[in-house]
Design a protein around this motif. Structure first.
Motif: not given
Lengths: 475, 475
Positions: B275-296
């Protein structure tokens, strides 16, 4: 060139160690059936490739092809590929190899056998590469008897993988791969890439032992700049190389063969270390086939998605390719025909130069992108990128042609209909009936002699020959 | 329409059970800062979207855009998106929303606020959907104060996900999705899809409580036939709908908004349940952003490939898209300009009809394929398919135009240079200086008043307002 030695069993082990970097040792066992005793399962599954025996006339499926290849052999006859078991028969039967009446007559050079038979490995070993690549296809008619088989990929008499063609080793070197040092996983791609690659016949002068000057047509991978469509295009352009002059547009054309390895390396499976063998020869089967026929042993080894979902994903990839491919082929066909009309109307070389270059590049990119097996799956994005690109260049050619046609009073020209094989071959000037008649004469005469001779000389198992269905059809 | 009730804490639990299929309950808390106490981490990470504050002028990056959108707001000003924190400011500052001088002046309708603020949820609750969608954008200038935030996606005061826009629910219904019955995973797409979708402003007649006949411009998803580019195109064509008439070519144009959800559903990540949230809001962050910034926390949760390899794969996807996109944009630009010349030269409506339809369809497919965030990654193959298609139609239009131009004595016409923003905006007739002057007057006057009024009325946290950088630039 191969250094092949006759060696006794006693020294074999020592030689094998010594030759660790040379994949080929001993006499080439080109008769596939001779391998059956030592490798019964492998032989049995190899024979299963005979089940893929149906003839699918691609010129009927995609009539545009006859226009695109006008003046070249593929406009005469082009079928979808069958199993390895039938590769040699397809090569002998196709109208492209013509109807020689003796070992000296054409139209094709010896190089046309190169990927079809382990007897090629034997002949290069016996005659040397230069002699092998010299002369007409018919020269080796009695020798090339077995279809793609054991000695194409293995050190004779062993299970060891081998790069059996030196021109392939030279190609790999161009892109930084030392095939002699490749590990088993890498060979799972490279062994296949010996044949499933782009190549051309490079005219190469040589002098035989008697001092006669000859020209060999050597299979050569155009990889000096890299393996992308653009890099190979640059290679060919720099050499002013053309495979033929287009019969309608007069464009200096390139024919992509089957750059399967090249385009596969741009795809995600290659990048993840998956090899040809992983999917096409799962569990060591030698029935090289479509991975969708064995999904449990192929896709599902890595993907935990349902078969139906995976099949749907593959189908969608196929449909996307088909869509852009049809568009590109239709516009390429029109470009050739509009260029033909421009010449007829009095266009000059200067007016046509840029147009013909656009057509050459457009068709090359189209051909590169789809000529190999399953590029839509191996590299769906690269395939779509190239098809988009190919179509754009075809349309650019047509835009320039619109101006040239207008200038020469042919503004209203509309390309004639080429929506059936018959219409397209007529426009391409293919004398189908004569080609078929000649071919049938060849098949009943010289070809039969070749087969009998190979069996009599013990080069081909008569049981294999008998087991071959011959459902060839040219119409 | 939403059924929203004021309810006491005592009955809340019962109501929540009762309203299990209705995601919204209680007063809409549109002031984002009011959520901070109960959801401090979520609020803090939401505020981090303020780090994405750089203005990137896309008309400078891709000058063709000013030609493609000539006569439409996007030709005036179009920047790359910033963080959710700045969505409302971008909407207020863009030249597209113009320079109203009071609540009655245009150019845009109220609908233009719709995806920018949780105050929209509040206003629809307070005024009803029909009233909300009636009138000019400036009508709600004092009310719409908070940028995209908590109440856009959540039942007010709770962590429960909510589809807060009824038009979105109606859209989902068109494609067989009952959003009220969606599970948390499905909502991880649908909540985002409320805004990250294609829509148009559907003129809808209604009568207010005093009997006045009015026309609302209701945000509507054109999904009746499906969500593919072709299915939506059929929808719009069947209604003769156009967003605007192109200023140069006179083509009846469609503007794709941001069909992100739609194209995402054609891609492999969606098909695998991501889902969108899986990659753009990992660990429940609400800093919706580019998944490449948090690849881990994103890619590497599923892929066991190295970051560098994955980044290279993404980069190649981007480059392939860029290549076909540039080709399509250049040819679309030329098609508009050549059509303009054809009109000038005396072309007739009948001669131009098919050409304008080609241009409409070409530009729609181009726009659909790249207007949303990261389509090159979300759906690389669909993006390339559509870009190939778009370019082909643009070239078909140009081929037809070549004949029309020749007929009207303009065979030699070459489209003028549009390789810079300045040149392209000039060709598009954008009066940039006047637009900027008017906008600056609006920003210093009415906009400042709106902000002060919202703060004074307790609708906006003054700290948020102060924390906003304003690096807007129009040149």
């Amino acid at each position: 060139m191969f250094r092949v030695m006759r060696i006794s069993a006693v020294v074999l082990m020592g030689v094998c160690l010594f030759m660790a970097s040379n994949a080929l040792a001993g006499k080439v066992i080109s008769n596939n059936s001779e391998w059956a005793k030592d490798f019964p399962e492998q032989y049995a599954t190899w024979k299963e490739t005979s089940k893929s025996d149906q003839i699918k006339d691609m010129l009927k499926e995609k009539p545009q092809l006859a226009i695109l290849w006008a003046g070249y052999g593929f406009a005469k006859d082009y079928n979808a590929p069958r199993g390895h078991f039938y590769a040699l028969q397809s090569n002998q039967n196709t109208l492209r190899t013509g109807a020689p009446i003796d070992s000296q007559t054409g139209p094709m050079p010896t190089a046309c056998w190169t990927c079809k038979s382990p007897d090629v490995v034997r002949m290069i070993d016996e005659d040397g590469e230069e002699e092998y690549f010299t002369g007409k296809w018919a020269k080796y008619g009695e020798e090339i008897a077995n279809s793609i088989g054991c000695a194409d990929c293995h050190v004779s008499g062993t299970a060891e993988l081998a790069i059996t063609r030196d021109y392939a080793k030279r190609g790999f070197k161009e892109i930084g791969i030392d095939a002699d040092k490749a590990n088993a996983n890498e060979l799972g791609n490279l062994v296949c890439a010996q044949c499933h690659s782009e190549y051309y016949f490079k005219a190469t002068a040589w002098t035989d032992s008697k001092g006669n000057e000859k020209t060999a047509k050597v299979v050569t991978f155009p990889w000096q700049n890299g393996v992308s469509a653009e890099e190979m295009e640059t290679y060919y352009d720099a050499r002013d190389f053309k495979d033929w002059t287009h019969k309608i547009s007069k464009a200096p054309m390139l024919k992509a063969q089957h750059p399967g390895y090249e385009i596969f390396t741009t795809g995600i499976h290659f990048k993840n270390g998956v090899t040809c063998a992983n999917c096409h020869m799962p569990n060591g089967t030698h029935n090289v086939s479509n991975p969708l026929e064995n999904m449990d042993d192929t896709c599902l080894q890595c993907h935990d998605t349902s078969k139906d979902v995976l099949k749907e994903v593959v189908q969608t990839k196929f449909e996307r390719k088909e869509e852009l491919m049809e568009i590109a082929m239709n516009n390429l066909g029109k470009a050739h025909l509009e260029a033909g009309k421009a010449w007829e109307s009095g266009a000059t070389e200067a007016e046509m130069a840029a147009i013909l270059q656009d057509i050459r590049h457009a068709q090359w990119r189209w051909d590169y992108s789809i000529a190999s097996h399953g590029s839509f799956f191996h590299a769906p994005e690269e395939t779509l990128r190239l098809l988009g690109n190919a179509n754009n260049l075809a349309q650019e050619a047509r835009l320039k042609l619109a101006k040239v046609l207008a200038k020469h009073g042919a503004a209203g020209f509309v390309a004639p209909d080429f929506s059936t094989k018959e219409k397209a071959q007529k426009l391409a000037g293919v004398p189908l009936k004569k080609l078929v008649d000649d071919k049938e004469a060849f098949r009943k005469g010289l070809l039969k002699k070749w087969g009998k001779s190979a069996v009599d000389a013990g080069k081909l198992d008569p049981a294999i020959k008998k087991g071959m269905s011959d459902n060839t059809s040219y119409n």
